[in-house]
Design a protein around this motif. Structure first.
Motif, PDB file in Angstrom:
ATOM      1  N   VAL A 510       0.838  -1.199   0.000  1.00  0.00           N
ATOM      2  CA  VAL A 510       0.000   0.000   0.000  1.00  0.00           C
ATOM      3  C   VAL A 510       0.875   1.253   0.000  1.00  0.00           C
ATOM      4  N   THR A 511       1.910   1.248   0.836  1.00  0.00           N
ATOM      5  CA  THR A 511       2.809   2.404   0.914  1.00  0.00           C
ATOM      6  C   THR A 511       3.542   2.632  -0.400  1.00  0.00           C
ATOM      7  N   ARG A 512       3.969   1.540  -1.047  1.00  0.00           N
ATOM      8  CA  ARG A 512       4.706   1.676  -2.306  1.00  0.00           C
ATOM      9  C   ARG A 512       3.849   2.326  -3.388  1.00  0.00           C
ATOM     10  N   TYR A 513       2.546   2.078  -3.374  1.00  0.00           N
ATOM     11  CA  TYR A 513       1.676   2.613  -4.432  1.00  0.00           C
ATOM     12  C   TYR A 513       0.900   3.852  -3.980  1.00  0.00           C
ATOM     13  N   ILE A 514       1.352   4.489  -2.908  1.00  0.00           N
ATOM     14  CA  ILE A 514       0.592   5.601  -2.333  1.00  0.00           C
ATOM     15  C   ILE A 514       0.557   6.815  -3.260  1.00  0.00           C
ATOM     16  N   LYS A 515       1.521   6.920  -4.181  1.00  0.00           N
ATOM     17  CA  LYS A 515       1.516   8.067  -5.093  1.00  0.00           C
ATOM     18  C   LYS A 515       0.286   8.056  -5.994  1.00  0.00           C
ATOM     19  N   PHE A 516      -0.281   6.887  -6.218  1.00  0.00           N
ATOM     20  CA  PHE A 516      -1.529   6.812  -6.983  1.00  0.00           C
ATOM     21  C   PHE A 516      -2.648   7.576  -6.269  1.00  0.00           C
ATOM     22  N   ILE A 517      -2.617   7.574  -4.953  1.00  0.00           N
ATOM     23  CA  ILE A 517      -3.667   8.218  -4.157  1.00  0.00           C
ATOM     24  C   ILE A 517      -3.568   9.738  -4.239  1.00  0.00           C
ATOM     25  N   GLN A 518      -2.393  10.262  -4.510  1.00  0.00           N
ATOM     26  CA  GLN A 518      -2.231  11.714  -4.596  1.00  0.00           C
ATOM     27  C   GLN A 518      -3.175  12.339  -5.622  1.00  0.00           C
ATOM     28  N   ARG A 554       5.016   7.862   7.047  1.00  0.00           N
ATOM     29  CA  ARG A 554       5.474   8.155   5.694  1.00  0.00           C
ATOM     30  C   ARG A 554       4.315   8.558   4.787  1.00  0.00           C
ATOM     31  N   VAL A 555       3.197   7.865   4.944  1.00  0.00           N
ATOM     32  CA  VAL A 555       2.008   8.203   4.152  1.00  0.00           C
ATOM     33  C   VAL A 555       1.530   9.616   4.476  1.00  0.00           C
ATOM     34  N   VAL A 556       1.540   9.958   5.757  1.00  0.00           N
ATOM     35  CA  VAL A 556       1.116  11.296   6.176  1.00  0.00           C
ATOM     36  C   VAL A 556       2.026  12.361   5.575  1.00  0.00           C
ATOM     37  N   LYS A 557       3.328  12.117   5.570  1.00  0.00           N
ATOM     38  CA  LYS A 557       4.258  13.079   4.979  1.00  0.00           C
ATOM     39  C   LYS A 557       3.930  13.344   3.514  1.00  0.00           C
ATOM     40  N   LEU A 558       3.541  12.304   2.782  1.00  0.00           N
ATOM     41  CA  LEU A 558       3.279  12.431   1.356  1.00  0.00           C
ATOM     42  C   LEU A 558       1.914  13.054   1.077  1.00  0.00           C
ATOM     43  N   LEU A 559       0.916  12.680   1.886  1.00  0.00           N
ATOM     44  CA  LEU A 559      -0.457  13.120   1.615  1.00  0.00           C
ATOM     45  C   LEU A 559      -0.924  14.232   2.551  1.00  0.00           C
ATOM     46  N   LYS A 560      -0.032  14.813   3.291  1.00  0.00           N
ATOM     47  CA  LYS A 560      -0.361  15.690   4.418  1.00  0.00           C
ATOM     48  C   LYS A 560      -1.527  16.632   4.137  1.00  0.00           C
ATOM     49  N   MET A 561      -1.447  17.474   3.115  1.00  0.00           N
ATOM     50  CA  MET A 561      -2.475  18.462   2.845  1.00  0.00           C
ATOM     51  C   MET A 561      -3.810  17.805   2.509  1.00  0.00           C
ATOM     52  N   LYS A 562      -3.750  16.636   1.868  1.00  0.00           N
ATOM     53  CA  LYS A 562      -4.978  15.977   1.446  1.00  0.00           C
ATOM     54  C   LYS A 562      -5.659  15.237   2.596  1.00  0.00           C
ATOM     55  N   GLY A 609      -0.001  20.321  12.551  1.00  0.00           N
ATOM     56  CA  GLY A 609       0.779  21.496  12.190  1.00  0.00           C
ATOM     57  C   GLY A 609       0.559  21.992  10.780  1.00  0.00           C
ATOM     58  N   THR A 610      -0.352  21.388  10.042  1.00  0.00           N
ATOM     59  CA  THR A 610      -0.630  21.826   8.678  1.00  0.00           C
ATOM     60  C   THR A 610      -1.110  23.266   8.660  1.00  0.00           C
ATOM     61  N   GLU A 611      -0.574  24.060   7.750  1.00  0.00           N
ATOM     62  CA  GLU A 611      -0.871  25.492   7.718  1.00  0.00           C
ATOM     63  C   GLU A 611      -2.338  25.789   7.433  1.00  0.00           C
ATOM     64  N   ASP A 612      -3.027  24.870   6.767  1.00  0.00           N
ATOM     65  CA  ASP A 612      -4.433  25.125   6.428  1.00  0.00           C
ATOM     66  C   ASP A 612      -5.349  25.053   7.642  1.00  0.00           C
ATOM     67  N   ILE A 613      -4.854  24.575   8.769  1.00  0.00           N
ATOM     68  CA  ILE A 613      -5.685  24.449   9.967  1.00  0.00           C
ATOM     69  C   ILE A 613      -5.529  25.715  10.803  1.00  0.00           C
ATOM     70  N   GLN A 614      -6.666  26.295  11.217  1.00  0.00           N
ATOM     71  CA  GLN A 614      -6.640  27.495  12.034  1.00  0.00           C
ATOM     72  C   GLN A 614      -5.994  27.207  13.388  1.00  0.00           C
ATOM     73  N   PRO A 615      -5.262  28.227  13.946  1.00  0.00           N
ATOM     74  CA  PRO A 615      -4.602  28.035  15.242  1.00  0.00           C
ATOM     75  C   PRO A 615      -5.557  27.549  16.329  1.00  0.00           C
ATOM     76  N   GLU A 616      -6.787  28.056  16.331  1.00  0.00           N
ATOM     77  CA  GLU A 616      -7.733  27.616  17.357  1.00  0.00           C
ATOM     78  C   GLU A 616      -8.030  26.126  17.223  1.00  0.00           C
ATOM     79  N   LYS A 617      -8.157  25.695  15.965  1.00  0.00           N
ATOM     80  CA  LYS A 617      -8.444  24.276  15.733  1.00  0.00           C
ATOM     81  C   LYS A 617      -7.235  23.426  16.114  1.00  0.00           C
TER      82      LYS A 617
END
Length: 674
Positions: A510-518, A554-562, A609-617
């Motif tokens: 699953v991890t090897r093919y995670i780029k398909f999920i992007q 590793r998956v989180v690092k690759l798909l973080k924003m999504k 820590g994703t920038e899209d998340i408001q500080p309060e959240k």
């Protein structure tokens, strides 16, 4: 029995009843005797009259040593005496010496070695007739014929074969001996082989086996026409195909044919030779014969034949000749595939190397023919069969005991060449490869039981290994059947998912093919489920759970924003796991290894820590995460009275006031508020 006999018996005694000092004295006495000028005559006399095997061996060993070191310093008469006496024993010129030729094999082998040492020094310049003089004595029967074979074998072992390291002098002598034999007696030796096998094939098959095993050694450097003719080749095939003969004799004949097809020659001549053999006559033996050794010999022959046919294809420019080479290959490939799928044979490595070479040349065929596509599919079947673990080791592999660890390490090494072959097939015929893996996975899924652990693990391993050769663009777009394969992978819960090996290779794949999920974010929930449910971080096997934590990071690092829309779901799923890292009874022993919770916390930190998340959240998420940690610290402090200082420090190790106030003020403030 004289003193020397007694000393030899004492020296070779293995009963343990004799004193070590006595054995040392006996050895000194024997060594002193070796230094006498008359030692060679003494040894020959004892060989002629002693019935003691130990004495016979010591005399032969001493003769061998003395000839090697002193022969050239002896008088001509003494050298003549030694040659005549040794040859007389070997050829049974005196019937009173029958006991030596009918004695143990190690005595006869040592006698042959002594004769070869004489040949080393004297053939052909001094003793030109040694081989020719042997032929009249072969009529004396099997004891002399057996000795003849041992002499030829010893000549190969001691002088000719390049399987052993040779000095420049030895190489020079070997060339001299071979040149003289080719000119003088090779044709007579070959005729003797033929006559002996023809005469004794029904009455003494063990003797015929010895003759053919000797012959095999010489085919590489004698005139091939002496063997490849209307007499010898039919004899060899007859021996192989006649069912009532022993498997040992048939195997020896097969090994001779392998030596024939492996002989170095010009490619056009080799191609003609391969055609003339009509090897298809032997193919039925692959399915008819159940003897493992016999099948191994046939597999080695067919592989050698295929390797030579492939080499002819590479070296010949004629299109007609190339076509013939491919026809010869197509003729034997099905039988090679059958052997690989149904037997364990020593030739496995050679077969894999040949198949890799064969697949490589198919790159030049555009488009591939139907027969070649079928062959590639059969190669994939072979790979799948060979990479499967033995079910006998299933429990060992699951608990990873010593036996399981050794078997896993062995298979990791064994699979390397097979996965290289898989990726080569994948580049030559991507559609065939992906369809085969899809069907393998579907077949494994269709069996709703734990009995197909090895089948599932094998199919998943194929998909994982294939991913190494797929380009990033193809991975992202899911070209060919890749998208279907990845969706099948994510949507499947295998009945044997509780097995450690299956769970691990599933997560790795699953991890090897995670780029398909992007670029296909609709499948993110399926990816998260694979890592967060009992297939991953919540797996019952702690080794799988730990590996899942690392791969999830590793998956989180690759798909973080999504993954932002799924943060609450992720945190909720990980709540019990995070708590597990903080409970009092989660001991250091349980945390041994690379996963101590850091990968889980790193994944959570990346998400929060994703920038899209408001500080309060972010604050709310962090608060929900820290609350159980702070409650744990509070509980430890309340109960500190019940612990000694060392225990208390160990329990709350890692919680530093400096860390939570000075280094990260916002987090420190949150700790104080909690």
């Amino acid at each position: 029995m004289d003193d020397l006999d007694k000393a030899i018996l004492i020296m070779f005694d293995e009963s343990g009843a004799l004193d070590d000092d006595l054995k040392k004295q006996a050895k000194l006495y024997c060594n002193a005797t070796k230094e006498k000028p008359s030692i060679c005559r003494l040894c020959i006399e004892k060989l002629c009259f002693s019935n003691l095997v130990q004495v016979q061996f010591w005399c032969l060993q001493t003769l061998h040593e003395v000839i090697r070191t002193r022969y050239l310093t002896m008088t001509l008469d003494e050298r003549h005496m030694i040659r005549g006496s040794v040859f007389s024993i070997v050829c049974l010129e005196d019937k009173n010496l029958t006991r030596i030729l009918e004695g143990p094999a190690f005595i006869k082998n040592k006698l042959a070695q002594v004769l070869i040492t004489l040949i080393y020094f004297d053939y052909p310049l001094v003793w030109s007739s040694v081989f020719v003089d042997f032929f009249p004595h072969l009529s004396k029967g099997n004891v002399v014929i057996d000795m003849f074979c041992r002499v030829l074998n010893a000549l190969d072992d001691e002088l000719i074969s390049l399987d052993y390291p040779r000095t420049p002098e030895e190489l020079t002598v070997a060339s001299r001996v071979k040149d003289a034999m080719r000119q003088q007696c090779v044709s007579q030796i070959v005729r003797a082989w033929y006559d002996i096998v023809s005469m004794y094939r029904n009455s003494d098959q063990e003797l015929c086996t010895s003759v053919l095993d000797s012959m095999r050694r010489y085919i590489s450097w004698i005139d091939i026409g002496l063997i490849v003719n209307d007499a010898f080749i039919p004899l060899l095939f007859d021996l192989i195909l006649v069912g009532h003969l022993s498997d040992q004799l048939r195997g020896a004949a097969i090994r001779c044919l392998l030596a024939v097809v492996s002989k170095r020659m010009e490619p056009q001549s080799k191609l003609s030779l391969l055609q003339s053999l009509h090897i298809s006559r032997l193919l039925r033996l692959v399915t008819e014969n159940g003897d493992a050794e016999m099948v191994a010999d046939i597999a080695a022959l067919l592989t050698g034949y295929a390797v030579e046919a492939l080499d002819c294809f590479k070296r010949i420019n004629s299109e007609d000749a190339k076509g013939i080479s491919m026809e010869l290959l197509s003729e034997v490939l099905p039988s090679i595939f059958y052997v690989m799928k149904n037997f364990e044979v020593d030739a496995t490595f050679n077969i894999i190397q040949f198949l890799s070479g064969y697949v490589a040349i198919l790159k030049s065929f555009t488009p591939l023919r139907e027969k070649q596509l079928l062959q590639l599919g059969q190669i994939l079947e072979v790979i799948l069969v060979l990479i499967r673990y033995d079910p006998a080791y299933r429990s060992n592999l699951d608990v990873m005991d010593k036996i399981g660890k050794e078997e896993e390490d062995r298979m990791v090494e064994f699979r390397k060449d097979l996965f290289v072959l898989l990726r080569t097939v994948g580049r030559v015929a991507p559609d065939v490869t992906q369809m085969f893996i899809r069907n393998s996975l579907a077949s494994a899924v269709s069996r709703s039981s734990n009995s197909n652990v090895e089948e599932v693990e094998g199919a998943l391993s194929l998909l994982y290994a294939l991913g190494e050769s797929i380009s990033e663009e193809a991975m992202k777009t899911g070209s060919g059947l890749l998208s279907e394969l990845v969706i099948m992978l994510l949507s499947t819960k295998f009945p044997c998912h509780s097995n450690r090996l299956v769970a691990l290779v599933y997560l790795e794949t699953v991890t090897r093919y995670i780029k398909f999920i992007q670029d296909n974010t609709q499948y993110i929930p399926m990816v998260l489920a694979a890592f967060l449910d009992e297939r991953g971080i919540h797996h019952s096997n702690i080794n799988v759970s730990r590996r899942a934590s690392y791969l999830f990071m590793r998956v989180v690092k690759l798909l973080k924003m999504k993954l932002v829309p799924f943060i609450e779901t992720i945190l909720q799923s990980l709540q019990d796991t995070v708590a597990q890292f903080t409970i009092m009874n989660y001991t250091a022993e349980e945390l041994s290894g690379s996963e101590d919770g850091s990968h889980i916390f790193e994944a959570i930190g990346l998400l929060i820590g994703t920038e899209d998340i408001q500080p309060e959240k972010q604050s709310d998420y962090l608060s929900s995460l820290l609350s159980p940690l702070c409650q744990q610290v509070e509980a430890l402090l309340i109960n500190a009275k019940l612990l000694n200082a060392e225990e208390a420090n160990a329990k709350i190790a890692g919680f530093s006031e400096r860390l939570v106030t000075a280094s990260r003020p916002a987090i420190g403030l949150m700790f104080k508020q909690l």
